[in-house]
Design an enzyme around this catalytic site. Structure first.
Site, mmCIF file in Angstrom:
data_model
loop_
_atom_site.group_PDB
_atom_site.id
_atom_site.type_symbol
_atom_site.label_atom_id
_atom_site.label_comp_id
_atom_site.label_asym_id
_atom_site.label_seq_id
_atom_site.Cartn_x
_atom_site.Cartn_y
_atom_site.Cartn_z
ATOM 1 N N LEU A 1 -5.290 -6.606 -20.168
ATOM 2 C CA LEU A 1 -4.406 -6.415 -19.011
ATOM 3 C C LEU A 1 -3.278 -5.423 -19.322
ATOM 4 O O LEU A 1 -2.570 -5.576 -20.320
ATOM 5 C CB LEU A 1 -3.810 -7.777 -18.608
ATOM 6 C CG LEU A 1 -2.901 -7.778 -17.380
ATOM 7 C CD1 LEU A 1 -3.705 -7.514 -16.115
ATOM 8 C CD2 LEU A 1 -2.140 -9.089 -17.272
ATOM 9 N N GLY B 1 0.776 -1.230 0.000
ATOM 10 C CA GLY B 1 0.000 0.000 0.000
ATOM 11 C C GLY B 1 0.811 1.286 0.000
ATOM 12 O O GLY B 1 0.313 2.345 0.410
ATOM 13 N N ILE C 1 -6.662 -10.065 -11.728
ATOM 14 C CA ILE C 1 -7.092 -9.842 -13.114
ATOM 15 C C ILE C 1 -8.583 -9.567 -13.073
ATOM 16 O O ILE C 1 -9.345 -10.296 -12.423
ATOM 17 C CB ILE C 1 -6.749 -11.060 -13.984
ATOM 18 C CG1 ILE C 1 -5.224 -11.162 -14.105
ATOM 19 C CG2 ILE C 1 -7.403 -10.946 -15.356
ATOM 20 C CD1 ILE C 1 -4.737 -12.388 -14.815
ATOM 21 N N LEU C 2 -8.993 -8.488 -13.709
ATOM 22 C CA LEU C 2 -10.393 -8.048 -13.611
ATOM 23 C C LEU C 2 -11.202 -8.534 -14.802
ATOM 24 O O LEU C 2 -10.701 -8.599 -15.933
ATOM 25 C CB LEU C 2 -10.422 -6.521 -13.543
ATOM 26 C CG LEU C 2 -9.710 -5.946 -12.317
ATOM 27 C CD1 LEU C 2 -9.433 -4.465 -12.489
ATOM 28 C CD2 LEU C 2 -10.516 -6.202 -11.050
ATOM 29 N N ASN D 1 1.753 3.086 -2.578
ATOM 30 C CA ASN D 1 1.138 4.069 -3.490
ATOM 31 C C ASN D 1 -0.110 4.678 -2.856
ATOM 32 O O ASN D 1 -0.332 5.889 -2.949
ATOM 33 C CB ASN D 1 0.810 3.422 -4.831
ATOM 34 C CG ASN D 1 2.010 3.389 -5.745
ATOM 35 O OD1 ASN D 1 2.441 4.423 -6.241
ATOM 36 N ND2 ASN D 1 2.587 2.215 -5.934
ATOM 37 N N HIS E 1 1.252 0.923 -13.347
ATOM 38 C CA HIS E 1 2.019 -0.266 -13.742
ATOM 39 C C HIS E 1 3.498 0.101 -13.745
ATOM 40 O O HIS E 1 3.878 1.137 -14.292
ATOM 41 C CB HIS E 1 1.582 -0.744 -15.131
ATOM 42 C CG HIS E 1 2.266 -2.007 -15.523
ATOM 43 N ND1 HIS E 1 1.936 -3.227 -14.979
ATOM 44 C CD2 HIS E 1 3.303 -2.239 -16.369
ATOM 45 C CE1 HIS E 1 2.735 -4.160 -15.482
ATOM 46 N NE2 HIS E 1 3.565 -3.588 -16.323
ATOM 47 N N MET F 1 -3.727 -6.910 -6.955
ATOM 48 C CA MET F 1 -3.147 -8.013 -7.729
ATOM 49 C C MET F 1 -4.219 -9.012 -8.190
ATOM 50 O O MET F 1 -4.169 -10.195 -7.872
ATOM 51 C CB MET F 1 -2.078 -8.721 -6.883
ATOM 52 C CG MET F 1 -0.966 -7.796 -6.429
ATOM 53 S SD MET F 1 -0.151 -6.937 -7.789
ATOM 54 C CE MET F 1 0.868 -8.258 -8.427
#
Ligand code: GRF
Length: 200
Positions: free
Chosen positions: A142, A13, A90-91, A15, A107, A88
């Protein structure tokens, strides 16, 4: 009116912390949500007085079911912007579609180079002279989507992945608050897949 922002994390965390510490004008951090109960960033957010929530992906039988529950949870905070900060997962296309043009990610590479994981190791292995980070709007593919800001760092001859990661991370912490500042000031316009930054 201030913009409501929900930040999604999975771990450290840093960022997220940089965003909280920036106290961006016109921004209210409505919540920090983690998919991991042990995310180190959660107590940091709580100590800053930000509401936190956990939605453990292990409790869901499919990616679709988790993403639907995540959408429902996020939307209780009525965000204008959803910020992925080391989230982390994948949506699904349902998730990215639901937050079309109001979902951003950081990224640790100069996209479109080095999508995916282990970007610093791969940059060193390729012998690139410059590396960096990218903040972009999220699309179903992605680590793709309209680029908002990038920062460049040199790759030094004797760098190992940790040294390079630390150099990039410093730039991430500077860049993410700046991107959110631009969003909050309504200065980001997406035009034919590219982001135009309006002058102040
Ligand atoms: C950062 O390097 C970010 O670019 C990547 O994951 C890392 C998260 O670090 N997506 P933190 O949790 O923000 O400290």
């Amino acid at each position: 009116m201030s913009k409501r922002i929900v930040i999604l994390i999975s771990g450290r965390g840093s960022n997220m912390e940089a965003i909280l510490n920036a106290h961006i004008d016109n921004v209210e951090i409505a919540a920090v949500i983690s998919n991991r109960p042990d995310a180190k960033g959660l107590p940091i957010a709580a100590a800053a007085g930000v509401p936190t929530a956990v939605l453990d992906h292990k409790n869901y039988s499919s990616r679709e079911a988790f993403d639907q529950a995540l959408i429902a949870l996020i939307d209780t905070y009525q965000p204008d912007l959803v910020v992925l900060a080391g989230f982390m997962r994948i949506l699904t296309a349902e998730f990215t579609g639901h937050y079309h043009n109001r979902l951003i990610n950081i990224h640790p590479s100069l996209l479109p180079a080095f999508t995916g994981l282990h970007t610093h190791e791969r940059a060193i292995a390729e012998g690139v002279r410059f590396h960096g980070c990218t903040i972009h709007f999220v699309t179903p593919a992605l680590d793709h989507g309209p680029i908002i800001l990038q920062a460049v760092v040199p790759v030094l001859p004797d760098d190992d992945a940790d040294q390079l990661a630390a150099r990039v991370l410093k730039e991430e912490h500077r860049l993410y608050p700046e991107a959110i500042r631009l969003f909050a000031a309504d200065r980001l316009v997406i035009d034919a897949g590219r982001v135009r930054i309006l002058s102040a």
